[in-house]
Design an enzyme around this catalytic site. Structure first.
Site, mmCIF file in Angstrom:
data_model
loop_
_atom_site.group_PDB
_atom_site.id
_atom_site.type_symbol
_atom_site.label_atom_id
_atom_site.label_comp_id
_atom_site.label_asym_id
_atom_site.label_seq_id
_atom_site.Cartn_x
_atom_site.Cartn_y
_atom_site.Cartn_z
ATOM 1 N N SER A 183 0.820 -1.215 0.000
ATOM 2 C CA SER A 183 0.000 0.000 0.000
ATOM 3 C C SER A 183 0.855 1.268 0.000
ATOM 4 O O SER A 183 1.995 1.267 0.475
ATOM 5 C CB SER A 183 -0.910 0.019 1.224
ATOM 6 O OG SER A 183 -1.645 -1.174 1.320
HETATM 7 N N1 SAH Z 1 -0.463 -4.834 4.006
HETATM 8 C C1 SAH Z 1 0.129 -5.266 2.760
HETATM 9 C C2 SAH Z 1 -0.816 -5.068 1.611
HETATM 10 C C3 SAH Z 1 -0.950 -6.317 0.838
HETATM 11 S S1 SAH Z 1 -2.173 -6.338 -0.416
HETATM 12 C C4 SAH Z 1 1.449 -4.590 2.543
HETATM 13 O O1 SAH Z 1 1.716 -3.585 3.218
HETATM 14 O O2 SAH Z 1 2.231 -5.062 1.733
HETATM 15 C C5 SAH Z 1 -3.378 -7.415 0.310
HETATM 16 C C6 SAH Z 1 -2.948 -8.819 0.614
HETATM 17 O O3 SAH Z 1 -4.125 -9.521 1.065
HETATM 18 C C7 SAH Z 1 -2.409 -9.621 -0.556
HETATM 19 O O4 SAH Z 1 -1.141 -10.089 -0.230
HETATM 20 C C8 SAH Z 1 -3.412 -10.772 -0.723
HETATM 21 O O5 SAH Z 1 -2.811 -11.989 -1.115
HETATM 22 C C9 SAH Z 1 -3.993 -10.868 0.679
HETATM 23 N N2 SAH Z 1 -5.300 -11.520 0.756
HETATM 24 C C10 SAH Z 1 -6.345 -11.469 -0.110
HETATM 25 N N3 SAH Z 1 -7.381 -12.177 0.349
HETATM 26 C C11 SAH Z 1 -6.986 -12.716 1.544
HETATM 27 C C12 SAH Z 1 -7.630 -13.547 2.524
HETATM 28 N N4 SAH Z 1 -8.863 -13.990 2.355
HETATM 29 N N5 SAH Z 1 -6.932 -13.884 3.622
HETATM 30 C C13 SAH Z 1 -5.649 -13.432 3.812
HETATM 31 N N6 SAH Z 1 -5.006 -12.649 2.931
HETATM 32 C C14 SAH Z 1 -5.659 -12.290 1.810
#
Ligand code: SAH
Length: 210
Positions: free
Chosen positions: A63
């Protein structure tokens, strides 16, 4: 932390985060400390402190720094909390939370991303992070309830299981929506949940396998 990106990081905090109204000193200190360039690929390092989200592989993104700071500030953490994060991704938000809270529990659906985040966060030596690979839509029951929950992928509506794992007075920040998304703050009160829409955003979808 002093490294070759210290100046860029200080600039990021000042120009992207403090300038947009984030004032919590704990959040500003954490954003000034966590080495964001370690959470992106070699090719993306030069862009690590820019005002934008970046790709981290598997079609996912880290993000935008301001959004990480904003979501963290809204939780109102004082330092002693137990926090659940859904969507570990690169682990960057996880590190920011671990700088401030007592314990961080983080769940990621994509194994490769979780393992990579575990490696980076392990290298930085955080003793207060626990990892789980799987679907975070149903939360992490064994260690519930939580003082705060951060969801970094967007469901169509707030998952009930996550709401139910908040303590009374606990706060959850979560992007909600399919085409149009907003960050929603959910606060658990003794008899009810209060919801407040805060900010239009764009997150990857929260994948539900249940
Ligand atoms: N906080 C992260 C943002 C990652 S983007 C950062 O700072 O890098 C969101 C993430 O949520 C992705 O890695 C995706 O694989 C994960 N995601 C999507 N659906 C999910 C679920 N049901 N349970 C756990 N993770 C999930």
């Amino acid at each position: 932390m002093q490294d070759e990106f210290s100046r860029e990081r200080d600039k990021m905090v000042e120009e992207q985060i403090a300038a947009r109204g984030v004032t919590d000193p704990k959040v500003l200190a954490a954003m000034g400390k966590v080495p964001r360039h370690l959470f992106v690929s070699e090719a993306m390092k030069a862009y690590a402190y820019q005002d934008e989200p970046l790709p981290i592989g598997e079609g996912q993104t880290i993000s935008q720094p301001y959004i990480v700071a904003y979501m963290t500030e809204v939780l109102g953490l004082q330092g002693g909390e137990k926090v659940l994060e859904v969507g570990t991704g690169s682990g960057y938000q996880t590190a920011v939370l671990a700088e401030i809270a007592r314990d961080v529990y983080t769940i990621e659906l994509v194994e490769f991303l979780s393992l990579k985040a575990q490696e980076v966060l392990g290298g930085l030596g955080y003793p207060n992070i626990r990892f789980k690979i799987g679907d975070g839509t149903t939360g992490w029951k064994d260690d519930a309830p939580y003082d705060a929950i951060v969801v970094t992928a967007a469901p169509g509506s707030v998952p009930k299981a996550l709401r139910d794992q908040l303590k009374i007075s606990g706060r959850m920040i979560i992007p909600v929506g399919v085409e149009f998304q907003e960050l929603v703050l959910v606060v658990r009160e003794p008899q009810t949940f209060k919801e407040k829409r805060l900010l239009p955003v764009r997150f990857v979808p929260l994948v539900s396998i249940h």
